[in-house]
Motif scaffolding. Structure first.
Motif, short mmCIF file in Angstrom:
data_model
loop_
_atom_site.label_atom_id
_atom_site.label_comp_id
_atom_site.label_asym_id
_atom_site.label_seq_id
_atom_site.Cartn_x
_atom_site.Cartn_y
_atom_site.Cartn_z
N LEU A 103 0.83 -1.20 0.00
CA LEU A 103 0.00 0.00 0.00
C LEU A 103 0.87 1.26 0.00
N ALA A 104 1.98 1.19 0.74
CA ALA A 104 2.93 2.32 0.74
C ALA A 104 3.49 2.54 -0.66
N MET A 105 3.82 1.45 -1.34
CA MET A 105 4.35 1.53 -2.70
C MET A 105 3.35 2.21 -3.63
N LEU A 106 2.09 1.79 -3.55
CA LEU A 106 1.06 2.37 -4.41
C LEU A 106 0.85 3.85 -4.09
N SER A 107 0.83 4.19 -2.80
CA SER A 107 0.61 5.58 -2.40
C SER A 107 1.76 6.48 -2.86
N LEU A 108 2.97 6.03 -2.63
CA LEU A 108 4.14 6.84 -3.00
C LEU A 108 4.27 6.96 -4.51
N SER A 109 3.91 5.93 -5.22
CA SER A 109 3.98 5.98 -6.69
C SER A 109 3.01 7.01 -7.25
N GLN A 110 1.95 7.29 -6.47
CA GLN A 110 0.96 8.30 -6.88
C GLN A 110 1.25 9.66 -6.26
N GLY A 111 2.39 9.78 -5.58
CA GLY A 111 2.79 11.06 -5.00
C GLY A 111 2.15 11.39 -3.67
N SER A 112 1.59 10.39 -3.00
CA SER A 112 0.93 10.63 -1.72
C SER A 112 1.88 10.35 -0.54
N ASN A 113 1.91 11.28 0.42
CA ASN A 113 2.74 11.09 1.61
C ASN A 113 2.20 10.01 2.54
N LEU A 114 0.99 9.52 2.27
CA LEU A 114 0.44 8.44 3.07
C LEU A 114 1.38 7.24 3.06
N GLY A 115 2.11 7.08 1.97
CA GLY A 115 3.04 5.97 1.88
C GLY A 115 4.12 6.01 2.94
N HIS A 116 4.56 7.21 3.34
CA HIS A 116 5.55 7.34 4.41
C HIS A 116 5.02 6.73 5.69
N PHE A 117 3.77 7.03 5.99
CA PHE A 117 3.16 6.57 7.24
C PHE A 117 2.93 5.06 7.22
N LEU A 118 2.53 4.54 6.06
CA LEU A 118 2.29 3.11 5.93
C LEU A 118 3.59 2.32 6.06
N ALA A 119 4.66 2.84 5.46
CA ALA A 119 5.96 2.17 5.57
C ALA A 119 6.47 2.19 7.01
N SER A 120 6.26 3.31 7.69
CA SER A 120 6.67 3.41 9.09
C SER A 120 5.87 2.44 9.95
N ALA A 121 4.58 2.32 9.69
CA ALA A 121 3.74 1.38 10.44
C ALA A 121 4.19 -0.06 10.21
N ALA A 122 4.59 -0.37 8.98
CA ALA A 122 5.09 -1.71 8.67
C ALA A 122 6.33 -2.03 9.48
N CYS A 123 7.24 -1.06 9.61
CA CYS A 123 8.46 -1.27 10.38
C CYS A 123 8.15 -1.37 11.87
N GLY A 124 7.21 -0.58 12.35
CA GLY A 124 6.80 -0.67 13.74
C GLY A 124 6.21 -2.03 14.06
N LEU A 125 5.42 -2.55 13.11
CA LEU A 125 4.83 -3.87 13.27
C LEU A 125 5.93 -4.93 13.38
N GLN A 126 6.92 -4.85 12.51
CA GLN A 126 8.01 -5.83 12.56
C GLN A 126 8.82 -5.70 13.84
N ASN A 127 9.09 -4.48 14.24
CA ASN A 127 9.89 -4.27 15.45
C ASN A 127 9.17 -4.80 16.68
N GLY A 128 7.86 -4.63 16.71
CA GLY A 128 7.09 -5.14 17.83
C GLY A 128 6.93 -6.65 17.79
N MET A 129 6.97 -7.20 16.57
CA MET A 129 6.75 -8.64 16.39
C MET A 129 7.87 -9.46 17.00
#
Length: 222
Positions: A103-129
């Motif tokens: 989802l971050a890839m799709l958002s960033l490819s369309q120029g949306s900063n939402l992708g930054h937040f989605l990528a950060s959430a993905a890393c937070g998920l992994q770090n907590g996992m």
């Protein structure tokens, strides 16, 4: 402690660290030099933006921090334990991480900063996992703590204390994985731009499948 960790930790840790390293490299190259796999640099940038009274940038950085925390919270909801143990819902968490990265890839490819937040959430998920096992800290999304631990172990050895070789091997595997993933992320970003996030996303999906198969084989033979 580390001697109690299962043997698959080295391989799984290397893989996870590679995923985080790739995402972080893509973030540094494409997110205006913002790291997303750890929050130290982002917190510093937030402090600088507040001093400069750049409220837009401050809000953006603050949401990245919150996104990471929410990703870790999601991990807590899914796995319901900070202790690394075979059989918990790691495959499901990895699939969600992969979904967030896509989802971050799709958002960033369309120029949306939402992708930054989605990528950060993905890393937070992994770090907590992957947090702790029998009191042993396992980090896969940043390496500062690993180098600190290696340094203190070296100091302890110079004082004559024994060294836990298993611990050193695990730390070196994690550091190597992060650097390797960073190289893959940097190289792929040069050619694919934000589509390169599909690589760590695929890595997370592959690891989810491998872990699911391994867990079921272990149950059959257990």
């Amino acid at each position: 402690m580390f001697t109690k960790l299962p043997r698959w930790i080295e391989v799984g840790g290397f893989w996870l660290a590679s995923i985080a390293g790739a995402v972080n490299a893509i973030g540094l190259l494409g997110f205006e030099h913002q790291a997303v796999s750890h929050l130290t640099g982002t917190s510093t940038l937030l402090g600088l933006s507040l001093v400069n009274l750049d409220m837009s940038e401050s809000l953006h950085l603050f949401i990245i921090l919150v996104s990471f925390m929410l990703g870790a919270a999601l991990s807590g909801v899914i796995i319901d334990n900070a202790v690394l143990r075979l059989g918990r819902r790691y495959s499901f968490a990895l699939l969600i991480e992969a979904g967030l990265l896509l989802l971050a890839m799709l958002s960033l490819s369309q120029g949306s900063n939402l992708g930054h937040f989605l990528a950060s959430a993905a890393c937070g998920l992994q770090n907590g996992m992957v947090s702790t096992y029998s009191g042993a800290t396992i980090r896969t999304t940043h390496v500062s703590g690993l180098f600190t631990d290696l340094g203190t172990m070296l100091g302890a050895r110079l004082r004559g204390h024994p060294i836990d070789t298993r611990k050193i091997i695990i730390f070196l595997m994690l550091i190597s994985g992060f650097i390797f993933g960073g190289s893959i992320g940097a190289y792929s970003f040069q050619h694919l731009q934000f589509v390169s996030l599909a690589i760590p996303a695929t890595g997370a999906m592959a690891l989810a499948v491998v872990y699911w198969v391994y867990r079921h084989i272990s149950k059959v033979h257990g």
